[in-house]
Design a protein around this motif. Structure first.
Motif, PDB file in Angstrom:
ATOM      1  N   ILE A  46       1.082  -1.286   0.137  1.00 45.67           N
ATOM      2  CA  ILE A  46      -0.007   0.051   0.063  1.00 45.67           C
ATOM      3  C   ILE A  46       0.805   1.129   0.077  1.00 45.67           C
ATOM      4  O   ILE A  46       1.686   1.636   0.868  1.00 45.67           O
ATOM      5  CB  ILE A  46      -0.908   0.003   1.082  1.00 45.67           C
ATOM      6  N   PRO A  47       0.992   2.013  -1.188  1.00 46.72           N
ATOM      7  CA  PRO A  47       1.883   3.136  -1.107  1.00 46.72           C
ATOM      8  C   PRO A  47       1.458   4.274  -0.365  1.00 46.72           C
ATOM      9  O   PRO A  47       0.063   4.368  -0.014  1.00 46.72           O
ATOM     10  CB  PRO A  47       1.757   3.393  -2.542  1.00 46.72           C
ATOM     11  N   ALA A  48       1.981   5.290  -0.181  1.00 48.08           N
ATOM     12  CA  ALA A  48       1.863   6.412   0.885  1.00 48.08           C
ATOM     13  C   ALA A  48       0.717   7.190   0.094  1.00 48.08           C
ATOM     14  O   ALA A  48       0.488   7.183  -1.226  1.00 48.08           O
ATOM     15  CB  ALA A  48       2.936   7.377   0.733  1.00 48.08           C
ATOM     16  N   GLY A  49      -0.451   7.565   0.646  1.00 49.32           N
ATOM     17  CA  GLY A  49      -1.677   8.300   0.196  1.00 49.32           C
ATOM     18  C   GLY A  49      -2.725   7.333  -0.316  1.00 49.32           C
ATOM     19  O   GLY A  49      -3.966   8.023  -0.290  1.00 49.32           O
ATOM     20  N   ALA A  50      -2.470   6.220  -0.475  1.00 50.34           N
ATOM     21  CA  ALA A  50      -3.587   5.177  -0.865  1.00 50.34           C
ATOM     22  C   ALA A  50      -4.715   5.033   0.233  1.00 50.34           C
ATOM     23  O   ALA A  50      -4.410   5.194   1.683  1.00 50.34           O
ATOM     24  CB  ALA A  50      -2.911   3.979  -1.342  1.00 50.34           C
ATOM     25  N   SER A  51      -5.874   4.964   0.032  1.00 47.98           N
ATOM     26  CA  SER A  51      -6.937   4.603   1.015  1.00 47.98           C
ATOM     27  C   SER A  51      -7.332   3.337   0.861  1.00 47.98           C
ATOM     28  O   SER A  51      -8.678   2.878   1.594  1.00 47.98           O
ATOM     29  CB  SER A  51      -8.066   5.801   0.698  1.00 47.98           C
ATOM     30  N   ASP A  52      -6.705   2.280   0.506  1.00 53.49           N
ATOM     31  CA  ASP A  52      -6.938   0.894   0.515  1.00 53.49           C
ATOM     32  C   ASP A  52      -7.754   0.331   1.955  1.00 53.49           C
ATOM     33  O   ASP A  52      -8.324  -0.290   2.068  1.00 53.49           O
ATOM     34  CB  ASP A  52      -6.000  -0.134  -0.084  1.00 53.49           C
ATOM     35  N   ILE A  53      -6.874   0.830   2.810  1.00 50.89           N
ATOM     36  CA  ILE A  53      -7.118   0.247   4.237  1.00 50.89           C
ATOM     37  C   ILE A  53      -8.181   1.038   4.780  1.00 50.89           C
ATOM     38  O   ILE A  53      -7.684   2.397   5.268  1.00 50.89           O
ATOM     39  CB  ILE A  53      -5.967   0.216   5.043  1.00 50.89           C
ATOM     40  N   THR A  54      -9.235   0.755   4.949  1.00 49.78           N
ATOM     41  CA  THR A  54     -10.448   1.647   5.465  1.00 49.78           C
ATOM     42  C   THR A  54     -10.111   2.288   6.700  1.00 49.78           C
ATOM     43  O   THR A  54      -9.641   1.714   7.717  1.00 49.78           O
ATOM     44  CB  THR A  54     -11.712   0.997   5.667  1.00 49.78           C
ATOM     45  N   GLY A  55     -10.220   3.469   6.872  1.00 49.21           N
ATOM     46  CA  GLY A  55     -10.019   4.520   8.065  1.00 49.21           C
ATOM     47  C   GLY A  55      -8.733   5.026   8.049  1.00 49.21           C
ATOM     48  O   GLY A  55      -8.414   5.834   9.127  1.00 49.21           O
ATOM     49  N   TRP A  56      -7.660   4.379   7.394  1.00 53.47           N
ATOM     50  CA  TRP A  56      -6.261   4.668   7.934  1.00 53.47           C
ATOM     51  C   TRP A  56      -5.881   5.385   6.813  1.00 53.47           C
ATOM     52  O   TRP A  56      -5.892   5.170   5.561  1.00 53.47           O
ATOM     53  CB  TRP A  56      -5.300   3.195   8.173  1.00 53.47           C
ATOM     54  N   THR A  57      -4.883   6.331   6.888  1.00 51.51           N
ATOM     55  CA  THR A  57      -3.752   7.174   5.834  1.00 51.51           C
ATOM     56  C   THR A  57      -2.265   6.504   6.134  1.00 51.51           C
ATOM     57  O   THR A  57      -1.819   6.296   7.060  1.00 51.51           O
ATOM     58  CB  THR A  57      -3.900   8.512   6.382  1.00 51.51           C
ATOM     59  N   VAL A  58      -1.857   6.069   4.867  1.00 55.58           N
ATOM     60  CA  VAL A  58      -0.784   5.412   4.871  1.00 55.58           C
ATOM     61  C   VAL A  58       0.498   6.539   4.566  1.00 55.58           C
ATOM     62  O   VAL A  58       0.088   7.626   3.789  1.00 55.58           O
ATOM     63  CB  VAL A  58      -0.660   4.346   3.667  1.00 55.58           C
ATOM     64  N   GLY A  59       1.696   6.723   5.061  1.00 53.36           N
ATOM     65  CA  GLY A  59       2.756   7.429   4.850  1.00 53.36           C
ATOM     66  C   GLY A  59       3.956   6.932   4.740  1.00 53.36           C
ATOM     67  O   GLY A  59       3.809   5.750   4.551  1.00 53.36           O
ATOM     68  N   GLY A  60       5.061   7.895   4.780  1.00 50.30           N
ATOM     69  CA  GLY A  60       6.286   7.335   4.583  1.00 50.30           C
ATOM     70  C   GLY A  60       6.702   6.793   3.318  1.00 50.30           C
ATOM     71  O   GLY A  60       6.314   7.135   2.200  1.00 50.30           O
ATOM     72  N   ASP A  61       7.222   5.425   3.147  1.00 48.10           N
ATOM     73  CA  ASP A  61       7.386   4.891   1.852  1.00 48.10           C
ATOM     74  C   ASP A  61       6.435   3.742   1.658  1.00 48.10           C
ATOM     75  O   ASP A  61       6.669   2.702   0.813  1.00 48.10           O
ATOM     76  CB  ASP A  61       8.902   4.024   2.133  1.00 48.10           C
ATOM     77  N   GLY A  62       5.237   3.803   2.394  1.00 43.76           N
ATOM     78  CA  GLY A  62       4.286   2.972   2.127  1.00 43.76           C
ATOM     79  C   GLY A  62       4.359   1.572   3.510  1.00 43.76           C
ATOM     80  O   GLY A  62       5.180   1.486   4.117  1.00 43.76           O
ATOM     81  N   VAL A  63       3.247   0.907   3.146  1.00 42.81           N
ATOM     82  CA  VAL A  63       3.238  -0.179   4.097  1.00 42.81           C
ATOM     83  C   VAL A  63       2.870  -1.684   3.372  1.00 42.81           C
ATOM     84  O   VAL A  63       2.494  -1.447   2.366  1.00 42.81           O
ATOM     85  CB  VAL A  63       2.150  -0.187   5.409  1.00 42.81           C
ATOM     86  N   VAL A  81      -0.907  -5.287   9.569  1.00 43.07           N
ATOM     87  CA  VAL A  81       0.036  -4.339   8.641  1.00 43.07           C
ATOM     88  C   VAL A  81       1.408  -4.395   9.234  1.00 43.07           C
ATOM     89  O   VAL A  81       1.836  -4.289  10.357  1.00 43.07           O
ATOM     90  CB  VAL A  81      -0.701  -2.725   9.144  1.00 43.07           C
ATOM     91  N   ASP A  82       2.250  -4.674   8.334  1.00 45.55           N
ATOM     92  CA  ASP A  82       3.606  -4.485   8.373  1.00 45.55           C
ATOM     93  C   ASP A  82       4.201  -3.178   7.953  1.00 45.55           C
ATOM     94  O   ASP A  82       4.088  -2.739   6.878  1.00 45.55           O
ATOM     95  CB  ASP A  82       4.397  -5.890   7.420  1.00 45.55           C
ATOM     96  N   LEU A  83       5.025  -2.360   8.916  1.00 47.63           N
ATOM     97  CA  LEU A  83       5.398  -1.147   8.520  1.00 47.63           C
ATOM     98  C   LEU A  83       6.730  -1.037   7.902  1.00 47.63           C
ATOM     99  O   LEU A  83       7.093   0.025   7.420  1.00 47.63           O
ATOM    100  CB  LEU A  83       5.313  -0.417  10.013  1.00 47.63           C
ATOM    101  N   ASN A  84       7.392  -2.001   7.476  1.00 46.27           N
ATOM    102  CA  ASN A  84       8.512  -1.949   6.366  1.00 46.27           C
ATOM    103  C   ASN A  84       8.007  -2.279   4.973  1.00 46.27           C
ATOM    104  O   ASN A  84       7.631  -3.565   4.802  1.00 46.27           O
ATOM    105  CB  ASN A  84       9.587  -2.905   6.736  1.00 46.27           C
TER     106      ASN A  84
END
Length: 223
Positions: A46-63, A81-84
Motif C-alpha cells: 500500500i503506497p503512501a496516500g492510498a486509501s485501501d485500508i479503510t479508515g487509515w492513512t498510509v505515509g512514509g514509504d508505504g506499508v 499491517v507490516d510497517l516496512n
C-alpha cells in the motif's frame, strides 16, 4: 409471591444491573485492518496516500498489508499491517478520531516482529507511536513468521482537542518485514457509573414498601 419477597427480588435485580461491567467502545475505525480493498495473495503493498485500508492513512514509504498466509497468525481476524514496505523502506499509518479536550484515553495494540527462517532481522523490532503530543517507542522480540508471538502494548494519553491523530511508524527499516501491528483500540477513560434518576426513585419506593410490609408483618406476629 409475598410482597416483601418481591421487594427483595427487585433490589437484587437493580443491584445486578448497576454492578454490570461497562463495555468500552473502540473509537477507531477498522482497528484490526480487516476492511478495505485487499486484492488477495499473501500481501499487498500500500503506497503512501492510498486509501485501501479503510479508515487509515498510509505515509512514509508505504506499508505492506498481509493476510494469514505469510503471517501466521494475525492476533485478530485475518489481516495485519507490516510497517516496512521493503528492506530500507520506512512506512507509517495513521488515523484521526474524535476526542474531547481534557478527557483521558487508553491506546492498546498488539505488536510482533516477524522473522524469516532464511535470515535474521533486527531483534527486537521497534515501532514509534505518536499521539496527543506523546512520542513513545515500543518493541517486541523477533519470532518466526509461521509462529508469531504477539505482545499487547498500552499507552494512556489526554486529548488536547476535539480530534486526535494516532500514528505508527517503523524505527529501524532494515528487513523486508518490519514491526507488525494488529488489533488497535482507543477507548475513553471509564466514567464512574451513576444510577439514573428513575432508578433511584424506584429503589426508594422498593425500600419504602419493604419497610412498611416488614413492620406490618412484625405487628401481626406480636398481636
Amino acid at each position: 409471591m409475598r410482597m416483601n419477597q418481591m421487594a427483595w427480588l427487585g433490589l437484587a435485580i437493580m443491584a445486578t444491573t448497576f454492578s454490570s461491567p461497562l463495555i468500552a467502545q473502540n473509537l477507531l475505525t477498522n482497528g484490526s485492518f480487516e476492511t478495505g480493498g485487499y486484492s488477495g495473495g499473501d500481501f499487498e503493498h500500500i503506497p503512501a496516500g492510498a486509501s485501501d485500508i479503510t479508515g487509515w492513512t498510509v505515509g512514509g514509504d508505504g506499508v505492506d498489508w498481509h493476510n494469514d498466509g505469510e503471517m501466521q497468525f494475525p492476533q485478530d481476524g485475518l489481516l495485519v499491517v507490516d510497517l516496512n514496505a521493503s528492506d530500507g523502506d520506512s512506512g507509517s499509518i495513521s488515523q484521526t478520531f474524535s476526542t474531547v479536550a481534557g478527557q483521558d484515553y487508553s491506546l492498546t495494540f498488539y505488536l510482533c516482529g516477524p522473522n524469516p527462517s532464511s535470515t535474521s532481522f533486527p531483534d527486537p523490532r521497534e515501532v514509534q507511536v505518536d499521539v496527543a503530543g506523546i512520542q513513545q517507542i515500543f518493541s517486541a522480540p523477533a519470532s518466526p513468521n509461521q509462529n508469531l508471538v504477539w505482545e499487547q502494548k498500552q499507552l494512556n494519553f489526554t486529548a488536547a482537542g476535539s480530534s486526535t491523530t494516532l500514528a505508527f511508524s517503523t524505527v529501524v527499516p532494515t528487513g523486508f518485514w518490519g514491526p507488525t501491528i494488529d488489533n488497535v483500540s482507543v477507548t475513553a477513560g471509564a466514567p464512574v457509573p451513576t444510577a439514573p434518576l428513575w432508578a433511584l426513585v424506584t429503589l426508594g419506593s422498593v425500600l419504602t414498601l419493604l419497610t412498611v410490609f416488614s413492620l406490618r408483618s412484625a405487628g401481626r406476629h406480636s398481636s
